[in-house]
Write a protein that holds these residues in place. Structure first.
Motif, PDB file in Angstrom:
ATOM      1  N   LEU A 159      -9.463  -2.970   8.418  1.00 43.73           N
ATOM      2  CA  LEU A 159      -8.822  -1.526   8.407  1.00 43.73           C
ATOM      3  C   LEU A 159      -8.981  -0.961   7.259  1.00 43.73           C
ATOM      4  O   LEU A 159      -8.979  -1.519   6.217  1.00 43.73           O
ATOM      5  CB  LEU A 159      -7.394  -2.201   8.485  1.00 43.73           C
ATOM      6  N   THR A 160      -8.555   0.162   7.310  1.00 41.34           N
ATOM      7  CA  THR A 160      -8.726   1.272   6.301  1.00 41.34           C
ATOM      8  C   THR A 160      -7.751   2.268   6.324  1.00 41.34           C
ATOM      9  O   THR A 160      -7.626   2.745   7.431  1.00 41.34           O
ATOM     10  CB  THR A 160     -10.162   1.947   5.723  1.00 41.34           C
ATOM     11  N   VAL A 161      -6.861   2.883   5.365  1.00 46.43           N
ATOM     12  CA  VAL A 161      -6.032   3.948   5.615  1.00 46.43           C
ATOM     13  C   VAL A 161      -6.541   5.099   4.428  1.00 46.43           C
ATOM     14  O   VAL A 161      -5.942   5.659   3.795  1.00 46.43           O
ATOM     15  CB  VAL A 161      -4.741   3.507   5.246  1.00 46.43           C
ATOM     16  N   GLY A 162      -8.034   4.542   4.142  1.00 45.78           N
ATOM     17  CA  GLY A 162      -8.433   5.633   3.188  1.00 45.78           C
ATOM     18  C   GLY A 162      -8.764   5.153   1.750  1.00 45.78           C
ATOM     19  O   GLY A 162      -8.945   6.017   0.914  1.00 45.78           O
ATOM     20  N   ASP A 163      -8.144   4.143   1.414  1.00 47.74           N
ATOM     21  CA  ASP A 163      -8.211   3.464   0.237  1.00 47.74           C
ATOM     22  C   ASP A 163      -8.596   2.074   0.035  1.00 47.74           C
ATOM     23  O   ASP A 163      -8.074   1.006  -0.492  1.00 47.74           O
ATOM     24  CB  ASP A 163      -6.580   3.494  -0.219  1.00 47.74           C
ATOM     25  N   GLY A 164      -9.901   1.861   0.658  1.00 48.34           N
ATOM     26  CA  GLY A 164     -10.793   0.438   0.629  1.00 48.34           C
ATOM     27  C   GLY A 164     -10.562  -0.025   1.804  1.00 48.34           C
ATOM     28  O   GLY A 164      -9.874   0.274   2.900  1.00 48.34           O
ATOM     29  N   GLN A 222       0.768  -1.259   0.000  1.00 45.53           N
ATOM     30  CA  GLN A 222       0.169   0.091   0.098  1.00 45.53           C
ATOM     31  C   GLN A 222       0.971   1.280   0.073  1.00 45.53           C
ATOM     32  O   GLN A 222       0.572   2.103  -0.673  1.00 45.53           O
ATOM     33  CB  GLN A 222      -0.951  -0.009   1.423  1.00 45.53           C
ATOM     34  N   GLN A 223       2.029   0.999   0.701  1.00 42.24           N
ATOM     35  CA  GLN A 223       2.820   2.473   0.803  1.00 42.24           C
ATOM     36  C   GLN A 223       3.576   2.569  -0.601  1.00 42.24           C
ATOM     37  O   GLN A 223       3.666   3.704  -1.002  1.00 42.24           O
ATOM     38  CB  GLN A 223       4.045   2.017   1.790  1.00 42.24           C
ATOM     39  N   ARG A 224       3.805   1.315  -1.344  1.00 40.47           N
ATOM     40  CA  ARG A 224       4.610   1.536  -2.421  1.00 40.47           C
ATOM     41  C   ARG A 224       3.310   2.286  -3.696  1.00 40.47           C
ATOM     42  O   ARG A 224       3.845   3.063  -4.370  1.00 40.47           O
ATOM     43  CB  ARG A 224       4.785   0.189  -3.196  1.00 40.47           C
ATOM     44  N   ARG A 225       2.173   1.849  -3.455  1.00 34.36           N
ATOM     45  CA  ARG A 225       0.969   2.205  -4.261  1.00 34.36           C
ATOM     46  C   ARG A 225       0.915   3.511  -4.195  1.00 34.36           C
ATOM     47  O   ARG A 225       0.602   4.532  -4.981  1.00 34.36           O
ATOM     48  CB  ARG A 225      -0.070   1.323  -3.997  1.00 34.36           C
ATOM     49  N   ASP A 226       0.791   4.006  -2.615  1.00 38.27           N
ATOM     50  CA  ASP A 226       0.332   5.414  -2.583  1.00 38.27           C
ATOM     51  C   ASP A 226       0.738   5.952  -1.282  1.00 38.27           C
ATOM     52  O   ASP A 226       0.186   5.641  -0.112  1.00 38.27           O
ATOM     53  CB  ASP A 226      -1.175   5.375  -2.570  1.00 38.27           C
ATOM     54  N   ALA A 227       1.988   6.366  -1.145  1.00 38.56           N
ATOM     55  CA  ALA A 227       2.806   6.638   0.081  1.00 38.56           C
ATOM     56  C   ALA A 227       1.901   7.696   0.628  1.00 38.56           C
ATOM     57  O   ALA A 227       2.223   7.788   1.958  1.00 38.56           O
ATOM     58  CB  ALA A 227       4.234   7.185  -0.467  1.00 38.56           C
ATOM     59  N   GLU A 228       1.158   8.456   0.045  1.00 38.10           N
ATOM     60  CA  GLU A 228       0.451   9.580   0.781  1.00 38.10           C
ATOM     61  C   GLU A 228      -0.261   8.890   1.897  1.00 38.10           C
ATOM     62  O   GLU A 228      -0.624   9.187   3.069  1.00 38.10           O
ATOM     63  CB  GLU A 228      -0.290  10.215  -0.414  1.00 38.10           C
ATOM     64  N   SER A 229      -1.265   7.944   1.260  1.00 41.41           N
ATOM     65  CA  SER A 229      -2.248   7.231   2.198  1.00 41.41           C
ATOM     66  C   SER A 229      -1.576   6.185   3.266  1.00 41.41           C
ATOM     67  O   SER A 229      -2.191   6.068   4.512  1.00 41.41           O
ATOM     68  CB  SER A 229      -3.355   6.321   1.383  1.00 41.41           C
ATOM     69  N   CYS A 230      -0.401   5.747   2.954  1.00 37.06           N
ATOM     70  CA  CYS A 230       0.225   4.869   4.047  1.00 37.06           C
ATOM     71  C   CYS A 230       1.667   5.045   4.065  1.00 37.06           C
ATOM     72  O   CYS A 230       2.653   4.208   3.555  1.00 37.06           O
ATOM     73  CB  CYS A 230       0.163   3.349   3.593  1.00 37.06           C
ATOM     74  N   ALA A 245       5.582   5.267   5.881  1.00 37.47           N
ATOM     75  CA  ALA A 245       6.155   4.472   6.841  1.00 37.47           C
ATOM     76  C   ALA A 245       5.793   4.704   8.161  1.00 37.47           C
ATOM     77  O   ALA A 245       5.378   3.311   9.097  1.00 37.47           O
ATOM     78  CB  ALA A 245       7.800   4.451   6.544  1.00 37.47           C
ATOM     79  N   GLU A 246       5.643   5.675   8.734  1.00 37.18           N
ATOM     80  CA  GLU A 246       5.434   5.972   9.970  1.00 37.18           C
ATOM     81  C   GLU A 246       3.911   5.367  10.608  1.00 37.18           C
ATOM     82  O   GLU A 246       3.820   4.941  11.378  1.00 37.18           O
ATOM     83  CB  GLU A 246       5.387   7.477  10.599  1.00 37.18           C
ATOM     84  N   LEU A 247       3.087   5.676   9.644  1.00 34.53           N
ATOM     85  CA  LEU A 247       1.644   5.171   9.918  1.00 34.53           C
ATOM     86  C   LEU A 247       1.601   3.564   9.660  1.00 34.53           C
ATOM     87  O   LEU A 247       0.980   2.883  10.403  1.00 34.53           O
ATOM     88  CB  LEU A 247       0.470   5.758   8.725  1.00 34.53           C
ATOM     89  N   ARG A 248       2.418   3.004   8.858  1.00 34.75           N
ATOM     90  CA  ARG A 248       2.344   1.703   8.601  1.00 34.75           C
ATOM     91  C   ARG A 248       2.986   0.941   9.846  1.00 34.75           C
ATOM     92  O   ARG A 248       2.390  -0.105  10.372  1.00 34.75           O
ATOM     93  CB  ARG A 248       3.293   1.349   7.350  1.00 34.75           C
ATOM     94  N   LEU A 249       4.069   1.518  10.434  1.00 34.53           N
ATOM     95  CA  LEU A 249       4.598   0.955  11.605  1.00 34.53           C
ATOM     96  C   LEU A 249       3.586   1.189  12.876  1.00 34.53           C
ATOM     97  O   LEU A 249       3.495   0.247  13.768  1.00 34.53           O
ATOM     98  CB  LEU A 249       5.826   1.746  11.989  1.00 34.53           C
TER      99      LEU A 249
END
Ligand code: AFP
Length: 339
Positions: free
Chosen positions: A182-187, A21-29, A31-35
């Protein structure tokens, strides 16, 4: 060479999903949010393990204390709250935390680095179900800390952001399976805990609420609190094929918002916990760490969520534990019940 086929559901772990998800759209996810999400997910695994011990683990029953809501605190409410605080305060992702079980916010101790996010949670949603082995859950919401937070301590006011500003929302549900949604705003995506290896595996998503499911969830014992609109809405559905709608509906009520919302995400329907129309502001569910995260998830899955009139995600919070009426799920059903 053909593009590698996406791995089948079940083969994708939460970590891989979030990295992709971070690779697809770093804005939505980022690294800090992923962690941060991975840390919350790990804490939910520990909470689920504690719950599964039941009477063998001395985690059942009440503590004889009340929380800020004036509700009896269950042992697991406090255990889960402590687990989430301990897991999240040292990682450097957060500027602060807020919980249903704590009167005020939890600042990150000075010995740890501070981050750019705020984490809000209901550590155990559906506490009344714990002692009778029914599904309970953990609900969480992630906001960005105001930029000027870096140079000061966070305050309660920093948490009072409308739900549309959430950057992530989700829940864990501790039932026959242990799930993370879970959602980060992209589904919206569902992960099932593989208990043999302890990893979250992608098992559904992007989730879409099936339209037209004739199933409503409401606590009928609160009927005297309903507005005329809600009363008519429910009576017409109880009348079913013998009433003006000419078709039968079914009812479910699990006393755990997580379980009811998960059912709606999977098979449709609507959940209602209306405010008491006899007294302004008197309602059951909490805006910041119950209604807002569930509203983000449901809207991301094609549903809608109101307080009985206005969009939940647009409500400007005025207090950390502010309560709100909730009508959430199937777009058409929510519109009718909110008219
Ligand atoms: P608890 O976490 O205090 O059990 O409350 C659960 C909840 O907030 C929500 O998850 C349920 O939908 C609702 O309350 C149940 O309320 P009733 O006990 O009035 O049915």
């Amino acid at each position: 060479m053909t593009n590698p086929q996406p791995a089948a559901h079940g083969a994708i772990t939460l970590s891989r999903f979030l990295i992709e998800q971070q690779r697809r759209d770093a804005e939505s996810c980022p690294a800090e949010l992923r962690l941060l999400i991975e840390t919350v997910a790990r804490a939910c695994k520990t909470i689920g393990h504690a719950i599964s011990k039941g009477a063998l683990g001395d985690v059942l029953g009440a503590l004889g204390s009340e929380n800020v809501q004036g509700e009896v605190q269950k042992k697991l409410d406090v255990i889960a709250n402590e687990l989430l605080l301990d897991a999240n305060e040292w990682g450097g992702h957060l500027a602060g935390m807020a919980s249903e079980e704590m009167e005020t916010i939890h600042r990150i101790p000075n010995r740890y680095p501070k981050g750019e996010y705020l984490l809000l949670f209901d550590p155990i949603d559906g506490s009344s179900n714990i002692d009778v082995d029914l599904s309970v859950g953990t609900i969480f919401s992630v906001l960005r800390a105001p930029e000027d937070c870096a140079g000061r301590d966070v305050t309660e006011a920093d948490f009072l952001q409308p739900g549309r500003d959430q950057v992530a929302a989700g829940y864990a549900i501790y039932g026959p399976q242990t799930l993370l949604v879970l959602t980060v705003g992209d589904g919206v995506y569902e992960f099932t805990l593989d208990r043999e290896v302890g990893s979250w595996r992608l098992t559904d998503g992007p989730m879409r609420i099936p339209a037209g499911t004739r199933e409503f969830a409401i606590n009928m014992a609160r009927r005297r609190q309903w507005s005329p609109t809600i009363t008519r809405y429910i009576e017409e559905r109880i009348a079913g094929s013998e009433g003006p709608l000419g078709i039968d509906y079914n009812m479910r009520w699990t006393a755990s918002m997580v379980a009811d919302i998960h059912r709606i995400l999977k098979r449709g329907g609507v959940f209602l916990y209306p405010a008491d129309h006899r007294e302004a502001g008197k309602a059951r569910l909490r805006l910041l760490y119950e209604a807002n995260p569930m509203a983000m998830l449901v809207e991301q899955a094609g549903g809608t969520a109101t307080d009985g009139r206005d969009r939940i995600l647009d409500i400007p919070p005025h207090g950390l534990h502010q309560r709100v009426g909730v009508v959430i799920g199937d777009v058409q059903e929510v519109a009718i019940a909110s008219s």
